[in-house]
Design a protein around this motif. Structure first.
Motif, PDB file in Angstrom:
ATOM      1  N   THR A 187       0.701  -1.132  -0.034  1.00 44.25           N
ATOM      2  CA  THR A 187       0.079  -0.116   0.067  1.00 44.25           C
ATOM      3  C   THR A 187       0.828   1.244  -0.191  1.00 44.25           C
ATOM      4  O   THR A 187       2.050   1.297   0.323  1.00 44.25           O
ATOM      5  N   GLY A 188       0.320   2.302  -0.312  1.00 43.91           N
ATOM      6  CA  GLY A 188       0.813   3.772  -0.354  1.00 43.91           C
ATOM      7  C   GLY A 188       1.962   4.056  -1.174  1.00 43.91           C
ATOM      8  O   GLY A 188       2.914   4.875  -0.856  1.00 43.91           O
ATOM      9  N   GLY A 243      -4.881   7.350  -1.467  1.00 44.77           N
ATOM     10  CA  GLY A 243      -4.706   5.994  -1.166  1.00 44.77           C
ATOM     11  C   GLY A 243      -4.490   5.030  -2.029  1.00 44.77           C
ATOM     12  O   GLY A 243      -4.761   5.473  -3.193  1.00 44.77           O
ATOM     13  N   ALA A 269      -3.173   0.907  -3.521  1.00 47.55           N
ATOM     14  CA  ALA A 269      -2.689  -0.387  -2.866  1.00 47.55           C
ATOM     15  C   ALA A 269      -2.625  -1.300  -4.521  1.00 47.55           C
ATOM     16  O   ALA A 269      -3.126  -1.154  -5.305  1.00 47.55           O
ATOM     17  N   SER A 313      -7.989  -2.142   0.656  1.00 47.09           N
ATOM     18  CA  SER A 313      -6.457  -2.009   1.107  1.00 47.09           C
ATOM     19  C   SER A 313      -6.295  -0.323   0.744  1.00 47.09           C
ATOM     20  O   SER A 313      -5.936   0.225   1.455  1.00 47.09           O
ATOM     21  N   GLN A 330      -8.478   1.446   3.176  1.00 48.80           N
ATOM     22  CA  GLN A 330      -7.635   1.622   4.495  1.00 48.80           C
ATOM     23  C   GLN A 330      -6.442   2.344   4.497  1.00 48.80           C
ATOM     24  O   GLN A 330      -6.117   3.068   5.383  1.00 48.80           O
ATOM     25  N   ASN A 331      -5.817   2.580   3.394  1.00 49.54           N
ATOM     26  CA  ASN A 331      -4.387   3.343   3.316  1.00 49.54           C
ATOM     27  C   ASN A 331      -5.129   5.124   2.935  1.00 49.54           C
ATOM     28  O   ASN A 331      -4.074   5.842   3.143  1.00 49.54           O
ATOM     29  N   GLN A 335      -5.672   8.613   2.973  1.00 49.74           N
ATOM     30  CA  GLN A 335      -5.628   9.835   4.085  1.00 49.74           C
ATOM     31  C   GLN A 335      -6.271  11.091   3.587  1.00 49.74           C
ATOM     32  O   GLN A 335      -6.154  11.499   2.324  1.00 49.74           O
ATOM     33  N   ARG A 363      -6.679   9.502   8.741  1.00 48.26           N
ATOM     34  CA  ARG A 363      -6.970   8.189   7.653  1.00 48.26           C
ATOM     35  C   ARG A 363      -7.993   8.045   7.944  1.00 48.26           C
ATOM     36  O   ARG A 363      -8.768   8.004   9.014  1.00 48.26           O
TER      37      ARG A 363
END
Lengths: 255, 331
Positions: free
Chosen positions: B54-55, B62, B64, B204, B207-208, B210, B234
């Protein structure tokens, strides 16, 4: 505009801390995708390109059957929507993409040994994951590595880079305006006059030269000299990547 | 030869030739052994191990990269501001917050398969039915799963007190804008089972993600964001649903009696297996607050082999896979 406030003259350092002749960090790996005939992933600074090769394969059935004793090189560039600073869904076939595709295709048409594969097509697909300047140059470098991975014979590496004519867009006095800048990032590309140069071979035969901005004629030779030297260095790095991969393959087979 | 008593020499094929000429019998020969194994060497209920990175993209909020076997996808999340004044039909007050995410269209997935990821998906073509169907499945799963709290996507503004306000009234908080998340998913390589990989990528990447700190500037009358990474928040997902897909290989045919047919349920099919299987089952399981695991979505289409018993097995395997994935995805 940051470059015009000319902190350059104070320390001769660009915004990202590089000097006029320093390349961005280049990292590349080949054979990244199992399913394609050849693939590579190249990062030059924040410009990230993934390249896959399909071919040489049979000519597509549709359309007039083209009479030729050579393979045809076709290029497709996919710019992801999240690659630039603004989210933009690029329309298929928009003119900038078509022009870049044509430039890359003709560059490789001259370098690949196409006479070995008559009546076939080599398709180069480039995925742009992140754009931060030098897009055409990075595409050429990534495509070179992927073609080598695919095992298609070519006369030499094609390596490319960008060069700007001077550190400031306003060519005022007070700044040492004779330094061409090597390997531009996104911000510098928007503000300065620059050209993309692609060469092949150790002696630096120029295959691609694209300039879409205006610059003074007397600067051109200096820019090309810097560009040729930069391309030579990139060629060395690409060669290193290929040899390292080759070493690993050999070890796996023999060791 | 005129002499008919000579024994014809057998044809010797290499494995690859056999697989190309008759993929169905090739797979069947593998599965009919005493210890059934698939053509790719996996056991019947073995899933491929995923790798998630990720990232890595600098311009996205974000991102992935998910690799499951030879299937690889890249997902990028971009957040854009949707001003409340630009919404043509504001949602009604009595719709719940979760419904509002759907009504306002704050999550926009887009799946791009025509990238040359496999010989059947050549670039330059408009989105195929598979790509459109996958985009829609991801969208409907995002809405059903209720992953994101609407409050995380709101940009609110506390209006300063005016003279007309009653003294007891608290400060009025008004939603000035929403964050819209554009999820662009690119398929780089396809070796069967795109849905699991796409969903894992979307999850993912979310989730990553921001989101920068944003507020309404009353003087300039626009939303202003802070460029500092330290002030970004986040995105919090409520839970992590995982998708598992199965394919069923069957020797059933219209000319044979149904009782004679043999069927095997194969977990996480690859491209070769997908080509010879007509029946697929897709299960999405999740567990909210680490309590009971629940099934979020079941999809089955194709043939007629999977019944109650087989579906139960698939759901059990999916739960097992959920537990394995928590280690890979879970924070």
């Amino acid at each position: 505009m940051p470059l015009d406030t000319s902190t350059y003259s104070l320390a001769h350092l660009r915004l990202d801390g590089r000097r006029w002749n320093e390349l961005r960090r280049l990292s590349a790996s080949i054979s990244t995708s199992g399913s394609a005939d050849g693939s590579s992933y190249l990062e030059q600074g924040n410009t990230k390109i993934l390249c896959t090769i399909t071919g040489p394969q049979e000519q597509k059935q549709g359309g007039a059957r083209r009479e030729s004793n050579e393979a045809k090189v076709e290029v497709e560039i996919n710019v992801a929507a999240f690659s630039g600073v603004d989210r933009k869904r690029r329309a298929r076939g928009d003119r900038r993409s078509v022009e870049m595709q044509h430039t890359i295709a003709t560059a490789f048409q001259g370098v690949l040994f196409t006479h070995l594969y008559p009546h076939s097509t080599v398709v180069i697909t480039l995925h742009v994951l992140s754009q931060d300047g030098s897009l055409l140059a990075c595409c050429l470098n990534a495509a070179t590595l992927a073609l080598i991975d695919a095992g298609i014979p070519m006369s030499d590496y094609v390596s490319a880079c960008t060069v700007a004519s001077s550190p400031t867009s306003s060519e005022g006095d007070g700044v040492d305006a004779t330094d061409p800048l090597l390997d531009l990032n996104g911000v510098e590309e928007q503000e300065l006059a620059f050209l993309t140069i692609g060469t092949s071979g150790e002696e630096g035969k120029v295959l691609v030269l694209v300039m879409e901005t205006r610059c003074r004629v007397e600067r051109l030779e200096g820019m090309m000299a810097v560009g040729l030297e930069g391309c030579g260095r990139i060629r060395g790095m690409l060669d290193g990547v290929v040899r390292e991969h080759g070493g690993k393959v050999l070890e796996a087979r023999v060791g | 030869m005129a002499n008919g008593t000579a024994k014809p020499t057998g044809l010797a094929f290499s494995r690859e030739t056999f697989a190309k000429l008759t993929p169905g019998p090739f797979l069947q020969a593998h599965l009919q052994q005493a210890e059934p194994v698939r053509a790719n060497g996996r056991s019947l209920d073995a899933f491929r191990t995923p790798t998630i990175n990720t990232g890595s993209l600098s311009h996205s909020n974000g991102s992935a990269v998910v690799r499951i076997g030879d299937t690889a996808i890249v997902c990028g999340v971009r957040a854009e501001v949707l001003l409340a004044s630009d919404i043509p039909i504001p949602p009604s007050d009595d719709s719940s917050e979760d419904e509002m995410v759907e009504q306002l269209g704050l999550l926009v997935p887009n799946v791009e398969l025509s990238t040359g990821c496999s010989p059947s998906h050549l670039p330059g073509n408009p989105p195929s039915t598979l790509a459109q169907a996958l985009s829609y499945r991801i969208l409907s799963l995002l809405h059903t799963a209720n992953l994101i709290n609407l409050q995380d996507l709101r940009i609110q503004y506390t209006e300063p007190p005016t003279d007309e306000d009653l003294p007891d009234e608290g400060p009025k908080v008004v939603t000035k804008a929403y964050w819209t998340l554009y999820l662009d998913v690119l398929c780089i390589a396809l070796d069967g089972n795109p849905f699991d990989a796409l969903w894992a990528g979307v999850l993912s990447a979310l989730q990553n993600t921001q989101l920068p700190k944003a507020w309404w500037d009353p003087d300039r009358e626009m939303i202003v964001c802070s460029p500092l990474a330290s002030e970004a928040t986040r995105l919090q997902l409520r839970h992590l649903p995982i998708a598992s897909t199965f394919a069923v290989f069957s020797t059933a045919s219209p000319i044979k009696a149904r009782s004679e047919a043999q069927s095997w349920v194969l977990a996480d099919p690859d491209d070769f297996e997908e080509a010879v299987c007509v029946e697929t089952v897709s299960v999405v399981v999740t567990s909210e607050d680490d309590a009971r695991e629940s099934v979020l979505k079941l999809e089955k289409c194709g043939g007629g082999h999977v019944g109650k018993v087989e579906m139960g097995q698939c759901v059990r395997l999916a739960h097992q896979r959920w537990r394995d994935w928590q280690g890979v995805i879970g924070g």
